[in-house]
Design a protein around this motif. Structure first.
Motif, PDB file in Angstrom:
ATOM      1  N   ARG A 257      64.385  32.006  45.289  1.00  0.00           N
ATOM      2  CA  ARG A 257      64.093  31.068  44.189  1.00  0.00           C
ATOM      3  C   ARG A 257      64.787  29.720  44.419  1.00  0.00           C
ATOM      4  O   ARG A 257      64.237  28.675  44.097  1.00  0.00           O
ATOM      5  N   GLN A 258      65.970  29.749  44.960  1.00  0.00           N
ATOM      6  CA  GLN A 258      66.688  28.484  45.189  1.00  0.00           C
ATOM      7  C   GLN A 258      66.054  27.704  46.346  1.00  0.00           C
ATOM      8  O   GLN A 258      65.869  26.490  46.250  1.00  0.00           O
TER       9      GLN A 258
ATOM     10  N   ASN B 112      74.116  30.777  42.369  1.00  0.00           N
ATOM     11  CA  ASN B 112      73.144  31.694  41.760  1.00  0.00           C
ATOM     12  C   ASN B 112      72.748  32.876  42.631  1.00  0.00           C
ATOM     13  O   ASN B 112      72.179  33.844  42.129  1.00  0.00           O
TER      14      ASN B 112
ATOM     15  N   ARG C  19      57.269  36.263  53.324  1.00  0.00           N
ATOM     16  CA  ARG C  19      58.402  36.675  52.487  1.00  0.00           C
ATOM     17  C   ARG C  19      59.263  37.725  53.185  1.00  0.00           C
ATOM     18  O   ARG C  19      60.479  37.777  52.988  1.00  0.00           O
TER      19      ARG C  19
ATOM     20  N   THR D 176      66.458  37.892  46.169  1.00  0.00           N
ATOM     21  CA  THR D 176      65.439  37.292  45.311  1.00  0.00           C
ATOM     22  C   THR D 176      65.900  35.963  44.741  1.00  0.00           C
ATOM     23  O   THR D 176      65.163  34.983  44.708  1.00  0.00           O
ATOM     24  N   ALA D 177      67.137  35.902  44.299  1.00  0.00           N
ATOM     25  CA  ALA D 177      67.689  34.649  43.775  1.00  0.00           C
ATOM     26  C   ALA D 177      67.748  33.589  44.870  1.00  0.00           C
ATOM     27  O   ALA D 177      67.503  32.403  44.628  1.00  0.00           O
TER      28      ALA D 177
ATOM     29  N   ARG E  31      57.322  30.079  47.631  1.00  0.00           N
ATOM     30  CA  ARG E  31      56.553  30.427  46.433  1.00  0.00           C
ATOM     31  C   ARG E  31      57.398  31.338  45.541  1.00  0.00           C
ATOM     32  O   ARG E  31      57.593  32.499  45.829  1.00  0.00           O
ATOM     33  N   GLY E  32      57.870  30.801  44.436  1.00  0.00           N
ATOM     34  CA  GLY E  32      58.861  31.468  43.611  1.00  0.00           C
ATOM     35  C   GLY E  32      58.396  32.725  42.905  1.00  0.00           C
ATOM     36  O   GLY E  32      59.205  33.492  42.427  1.00  0.00           O
ATOM     37  N   LEU E  33      57.070  32.954  42.826  1.00  0.00           N
ATOM     38  CA  LEU E  33      56.598  34.132  42.109  1.00  0.00           C
ATOM     39  C   LEU E  33      57.015  35.410  42.831  1.00  0.00           C
ATOM     40  O   LEU E  33      56.788  35.577  44.029  1.00  0.00           O
ATOM     41  N   ASP E  34      57.599  36.333  42.089  1.00  0.00           N
ATOM     42  CA  ASP E  34      58.182  37.522  42.698  1.00  0.00           C
ATOM     43  C   ASP E  34      57.146  38.506  43.229  1.00  0.00           C
ATOM     44  O   ASP E  34      57.489  39.384  44.030  1.00  0.00           O
TER      45      ASP E  34
ATOM     46  N   ASP F  23      63.059  27.727  47.189  1.00  0.00           N
ATOM     47  CA  ASP F  23      61.769  27.218  46.711  1.00  0.00           C
ATOM     48  C   ASP F  23      61.917  25.867  46.013  1.00  0.00           C
ATOM     49  O   ASP F  23      60.918  25.199  45.744  1.00  0.00           O
ATOM     50  N   LYS F  24      63.167  25.467  45.725  1.00  0.00           N
ATOM     51  CA  LYS F  24      63.408  24.192  45.035  1.00  0.00           C
ATOM     52  C   LYS F  24      63.637  23.026  46.000  1.00  0.00           C
ATOM     53  O   LYS F  24      63.913  21.907  45.568  1.00  0.00           O
TER      54      LYS F  24
END
Length: 462
Positions: free
Chosen positions: A194-195, A214, A174, A190-191, A287-290, A197-198
């Motif tokens: 998350r993107q 986003n 990370r 952070t955003a 891995r989307g978990l913060d 991770d998709k």
């Protein structure tokens, strides 16, 4: 009682299949313990306020309450505090560390193999009750990075000793991706994570649009993010590939050093697995978990990519804290049910027999049952699992009884003085004189084993 209706999402294994699961659990446990990991078992329930965080997982929580409890009797602090079945082993482990910190020595190495429950739609690889195998190392206030390498290496060794399709550890960091996005000048790092991770669900073009919408990225920045995400290497070329993108950031450099160390630290374990395990840097893994702060990993099984990841984890520096002390950790979770149930249902894995017995002691007649029981006790005293035939049928029928149960040997007690007992390998038909005080079956027959249709992975690499 009428015939019960099966409940979907709650897999139950028949005895031969259960042999597979038990052997896998035993193998994992031995490897974990060889590295000093202590086994723990946490309770099945946790307070709802500890598990419910307002996210998607809240929809899958199973709530626990007494059948006759009045709706208004719940006390958030008393014995009727609202409880739920835990949905993974990480939340209960974090609570366990906080609750028992005064009795633990840090760094604390733990492994845990237990069921968890999620109320999601049942499908292949996803169940409402499932078993996970987790390992973690937790420190007190600090945890040196070399533990990241250790956890990864231990799980590679553990899974590399199992008769599974080839497993691929896809590793990232990370710090590396956060530093890269920061070095690009993206406003909401952070955003952006998350993107990215998709990417396993959406096309790169769609993810690029999400980065713009986003995460506040420009289209050029989004393209550079996707360029980083295409890097997949398993050797020292990782550093050159990332540096060639021309982004400079101190956090990026630190993450790159750590990720390279993980690859190097796992190299020997990968070679020792004889092709059963690979480890590579995959810079699209986020891995989307913060709460992940460094190393992250997803595990995939060759030929079963439809299951998505069968394991994952990473570094978390502040998952558990009591306000005064922080307990950083690093861990990996492996989905036993997610991996084994599809393989068992397809006949890829099965047990060599449905019972633990290696020997069936034949019964000449009811009057000689005590003699047969003494033979069985003598064998058992030396660790040889056996059972006495249920009834004194003709020997041919007793042999067929053993065949149906997968028992490889039948023991015939002597019926006359001065005559030796005999034991028959019913697979080959060989029958020899034997003494229950000294005879031992071949090691491979002592206990049920896993039978697999998987080719040797090393042969597949030729």
């Amino acid at each position: 009682m009428s015939k019960p209706t099966p409940l979907s999402g709650f897999p139950e294994l028949l005895p031969a299949a259960r042999t597979v699961e038990r052997e896998v659990v035993a193998t994992l446990s031995r490897t974990f313990e060889l590295h000093g990991y202590a086994n723990i078992e946490t309770r099945a329930v946790e307070p709802l306020d500890r598990m419910a965080k307002g996210g998607e997982i809240d929809k899958e929580l199973y709530v626990l309450r007494r059948l006759q409890a009045p709706d208004d009797s719940a006390d958030d602090t008393g014995p009727d505090r609202q409880l739920g079945l835990h949905f993974d082993l990480t939340v209960p482990f974090a609570r366990y560390v906080l609750e028992h910190a005064g009795h633990l020595e840090f760094p604390f190495r733990r492994y845990q193999i237990q069921p968890a429950w999620r109320g999601e739609r049942p499908q292949e690889g996803r169940y409402r009750q499932f078993t996970q195998a987790d390992i973690d190392i937790v420190g007190k206030d600090e945890l040196p990075f070399h533990h990241d390498v250790e956890v990864m290496r231990v799980m590679v060794q553990a899974l590399g000793s199992l008769p599974l399709p080839r497993l691929s550890f896809q590793v990232n960091n990370r710090k590396l991706i956060q530093g890269f996005y920061r070095g690009l000048g993206i406003a909401d790092v952070t955003a952006a994570i998350r993107q990215i991770d998709k990417l396993d669900k959406l096309a790169p073009e769609a993810v690029a649009e999400l980065l713009v919408e986003n995460a506040g990225a420009t289209r050029e920045q989004a393209a550079r993010c996707l360029e980083l995400a295409t890097i997949r290497v398993s050797d020292h070329t990782l550093v050159q590939r990332v540096q060639a993108l021309g982004v400079d950031d101190e956090l990026l450099s630190r993450g790159l050093v750590e990720l390279s160390a993980v690859l190097e630290g796992c190299a020997d374990a990968v070679r020792a697995s004889d092709g059963r395990v690979t480890v590579e840097a995959n810079l699209r893994i986020a891995r989307g978990l913060d709460y992940y702060t460094g190393t992250v990993v997803e595990i995939f099984m060759e030929g079963y990519e439809r299951l998505k990841s069968v394991g994952g984890g990473g570094r978390y520096d502040a998952l558990a804290s009591d306000g005064r002390t922080t307990y950083p950790g690093v861990g990996i979770s492996f989905g036993l049910s997610r991996t084994l149930v599809p393989l068992i249902s397809e006949g890829v894995l099965t047990g060599s027999r449905a019972v633990p017995s290696a020997v069936l002691v034949a019964l000449a007649d009811e009057e000689s049952r005590l003699t047969s029981e003494r033979v069985a006790d003598s064998l058992r005293s030396r660790g040889i699992a056996c059972e006495v035939a249920p009834s004194p049928q003709k020997y041919g029928r007793q042999i067929r009884y053993a065949e149906r149960r997968g028992i490889p040997f039948v023991w015939f007690p002597a019926t006359e003085t001065g005559v030796s007992d005999q034991v028959r390998d019913i697979r080959s038909g060989d029958q020899v004189d034997a003494d229950a005080a000294t005879w031992t079956p071949p090691h491979a027959d002592l206990r049920p084993t896993i039978v697999t249709t998987i080719d040797n992975p090393e042969e597949n690499t030729q």
